[in-house]
Design an enzyme around this catalytic site. Structure first.
Site, PDB file in Angstrom:
ATOM      1  N   ASP A  84     -22.015 -25.744 -28.103  1.00 49.10           N
ATOM      2  CA  ASP A  84     -21.089 -26.885 -28.061  1.00 49.10           C
ATOM      3  C   ASP A  84     -19.893 -26.680 -28.999  1.00 49.10           C
ATOM      4  O   ASP A  84     -19.931 -25.847 -29.913  1.00 49.10           O
ATOM      5  CB  ASP A  84     -21.813 -28.163 -28.496  1.00 49.10           C
ATOM      6  CG  ASP A  84     -22.775 -28.677 -27.438  1.00 49.10           C
ATOM      7  OD1 ASP A  84     -22.958 -27.988 -26.419  1.00 49.10           O
ATOM      8  OD2 ASP A  84     -23.345 -29.762 -27.640  1.00 49.10           O
TER       9      ASP A  84
ATOM     10  N   HIS B 253     -24.260 -24.537 -31.783  1.00 42.88           N
ATOM     11  CA  HIS B 253     -22.842 -24.851 -31.909  1.00 42.88           C
ATOM     12  C   HIS B 253     -22.041 -23.572 -32.074  1.00 42.88           C
ATOM     13  O   HIS B 253     -22.439 -22.650 -32.804  1.00 42.88           O
ATOM     14  CB  HIS B 253     -22.586 -25.814 -33.066  1.00 42.88           C
ATOM     15  CG  HIS B 253     -23.059 -27.199 -32.768  1.00 42.88           C
ATOM     16  ND1 HIS B 253     -24.365 -27.591 -32.986  1.00 42.88           N
ATOM     17  CD2 HIS B 253     -22.430 -28.273 -32.231  1.00 42.88           C
ATOM     18  CE1 HIS B 253     -24.517 -28.848 -32.600  1.00 42.88           C
ATOM     19  NE2 HIS B 253     -23.364 -29.290 -32.134  1.00 42.88           N
TER      20      HIS B 253
END
Length: 578
Positions: A399, A543
């Site tokens: 992400d 992430h």
């Protein structure tokens, strides 16, 4: 009389110099206001104008900027008042005349529009703009729209719409493509200006500006003029070493002896509301007391400030003008092109332009419904939280990219021979399209993590739709591919979010292994957490570029492969679910 020490003298001097340095110049404040108009931050723009008016309330550009703030917010009466002030300060300010013509059109007052248009035409530099405005009105009235400014993007769109009416599809499509050649604004926002709708019932659409801030009224503020004696509160005289006086946060004077009075010349400030602050300080410079009050200056012969002139003023005027002038509608251009492509059977290009239309406005005509049909989706909510069991699948998802660590992430994945799914934030992708292309070139899947990375659960359905639509359109613009999946930032998804996603036919993707809490810790702990908790069909949330994640990836991939797991993209996992 109290003798001020050398230390305090130096303090006074530094205070004066700092106040002079920090006291923003009128033109700087006006630039700040205009920049915020361009960004759609109207409360910030209004606050900057208020500060500018405390320094100079007679400059035409200040009133032009304030009128434009009110225009964008739909406060037409306030906008008209400020444009009148601009003309009073500078009778040759044709932009204000043009703006008043726009206000008249918005109110359905064609005679009023003609009145201001004719007045504007008498001033140099305005004739082409007024002619273009009349050309647009001719189109709406069904007359021959012969624009005198064919190089203008709006003129091209007027001609394109006229060609469509006449059935000349080829010429219309060429003109619409030309309209869209100009650089698109970030985030698929229409320009911060009135938009030509090509709809006779409502010929102009405003930027839908939100203005919650109200200028201070202070109806009970005392009226002052000439020389006014300001006196500090004497209740704590024993502790007071000196008193400093400010007007509108700007230093105006200092005194170090009782009774701590200062004669303030109000003629050095424009008429209107002003805030006066009086600070009493002790020998160490600590504030003993502070008092603030509003006053209204009303001098019979107020100080007259000249209008701004020179290159800076011309640049500001040009920027304000770009926020006033009637401009083309990019969403309508995309929509009309989509219909043309649909008519000739080019479904791919039709879908592309419908998607861009929806990014500008998810409720625009039938664009969203047409897009859903062309993409073969159903307007219903679906989600994926885990893949199927028995196929030894694992999906790595990243992400919040792209960012400065994206290339390092891609290099590690390439060395490991793993393909992953990247959920990208729209505004970051828009600013760094080269990184998006690198992700795509690595064989990875690119999906939607919204445009602004807002908590979607705090937004309205319309706002959620726009976040998702803009994110999808950015991906389309860079990669040429549609976005089928989305991940809400933080996983925040309430019923409003689900309804918005359903209306766009997007499938929500969540996870069952979350690395977030370990990404600030040791990579050994992160890797162990993933390996110990993995299951068949796991979707692993990571992430983009987190150092611990990058260091843990080789161990995670190696151990999971040794257990027979294979790494797949979200699309591959979704296919297996079906």
């Amino acid at each position: 009389m109290r003798t001020v020490s050398r230390l305090l003298q130096l303090y006074f001097l530094s205070l004066i110099l700092c106040a002079a340095a920090l006291g923003a110049e009128y033109s700087d404040l006006l630039q700040e206001a205009v920049a915020n108009i361009e960004l759609g931050k109207y409360d910030d723009a209004l606050q900057a104008v208020e500060k500018a008016f405390a320094l100079n309330s007679s400059d035409s550009l200040g009133h032009l900027a304030l009128g434009t703030i009110y225009l964008h917010a739909g406060n037409l009466s306030d906008a008209e008042k400020e444009y009148h002030h601009a003309i009073a300060a500078n009778p040759s300010e044709w932009r204000a005349h043009y703006a008043l013509a726009i206000c008249a059109l918005l109110k359905g007052d064609r005679p009023g529009m003609e009145k201001w248009a004719k007045l504007a035409e008498k001033i140099d530099n305005s004739s082409k703009e007024i002619s273009l405005l009349r050309c647009y009105l001719d189109y709406l009235d069904g007359k021959v729209a012969d624009c005198t400014a064919p190089q203008s993007t709006l003129a091209k769109q007027i001609h394109a719409m006229a060609k469509l009416k006449a059935g000349d599809i080829e010429s219309a499509s060429n003109l619409l493509v030309d309209v869209l050649q100009s650089l698109a604004p970030p985030g698929f926002e229409e320009f911060r200006a009135p938009i030509a709708t090509f709809d006779k019932k409502q010929p102009i659409a405003l930027p839908n500006g939100k203005l919650s801030r109200k200028p201070p009224e202070q109806k009970n503020a005392p009226v002052v003029s000439g020389i006014v004696t300001l006196t500090a509160d004497a209740s704590k005289l024993e502790q007071v070493a000196y008193v400093v006086f400010f007007v509108d946060k700007n230093f105006v004077g200092v005194t170090n002896y009782s009774p701590f009075r200062f004669d303030w010349n109000t003629l050095n400030h424009p008429n209107g509301l002003h805030e006066v602050e009086i600070e009493a300080r002790d020998q160490n410079g600590a504030i003993v007391s502070r008092k603030s009050t509003w006053v209204r200056i009303e001098n019979a012969n107020p100080l007259k400030f000249p209008n701004l002139k020179g290159p800076k003023a011309e640049q500001l005027a040009a920027r304000i003008w770009s926020c006033i002038r009637l401009t083309e509608s990019r969403k309508l251009a995309h929509y009309e092109l989509a219909k043309i492509f649909l008519e000739i059977g080019d479904k791919e290009n039709a879908a592309k332009h419908f998607e861009y239309t929806v990014a500008y406005d998810s409720n625009f005509l039938d664009a969203r419904d047409q897009l859903i049909i062309l993409q073969g989706r159903k307007p219903e909510y679906a989600e994926l939280r885990q893949g199927p069991a028995g196929l030894r699948m694992v999906a790595l998802t990243f992400d919040d990219g792209p960012n400065e660590r994206t290339e390092e992430t891609l290099k590690i994945l390439r060395n490991l021979g793993v393909r992953a799914t990247f959920f990208l934030v729209g505004f970051r992708a828009e600013a760094q399209p080269e990184l998006v292309k690198l992700i795509e070139a690595g064989g990875h899947q690119i999906e939607n993590h919204t445009y602004s990375h807002e908590n979607l659960a705090n937004l309205s359905q319309k706002q959620v739709e726009m976040e998702l639509a803009k994110g999808a359109a950015v991906i389309r613009a860079i990669t040429g591919k549609e976005s089928r999946f989305f991940r809400p930032p933080g996983g925040h998804a309430n019923n409003v979010v689900l309804k918005a996603a359903a209306r766009l036919g997007l499938t929500g993707v969540f996870w069952n292994i979350n690395c977030t809490k370990y990404e600030g810790a040791s990579h050994v702990i992160l890797a162990r957490s993933v390996v110990d908790n993995v299951n068949d069909g796991a979707i692993i949330l990571m992430h983009n570029g987190e150092p611990a994640t990058l260091s843990a990836l080789p161990q995670i991939v190696s151990e999971l492969r040794s257990r027979g797991y294979r790494f797949v993209t979200i699309s591959e996992m979704m296919e297996a679910v079906r």
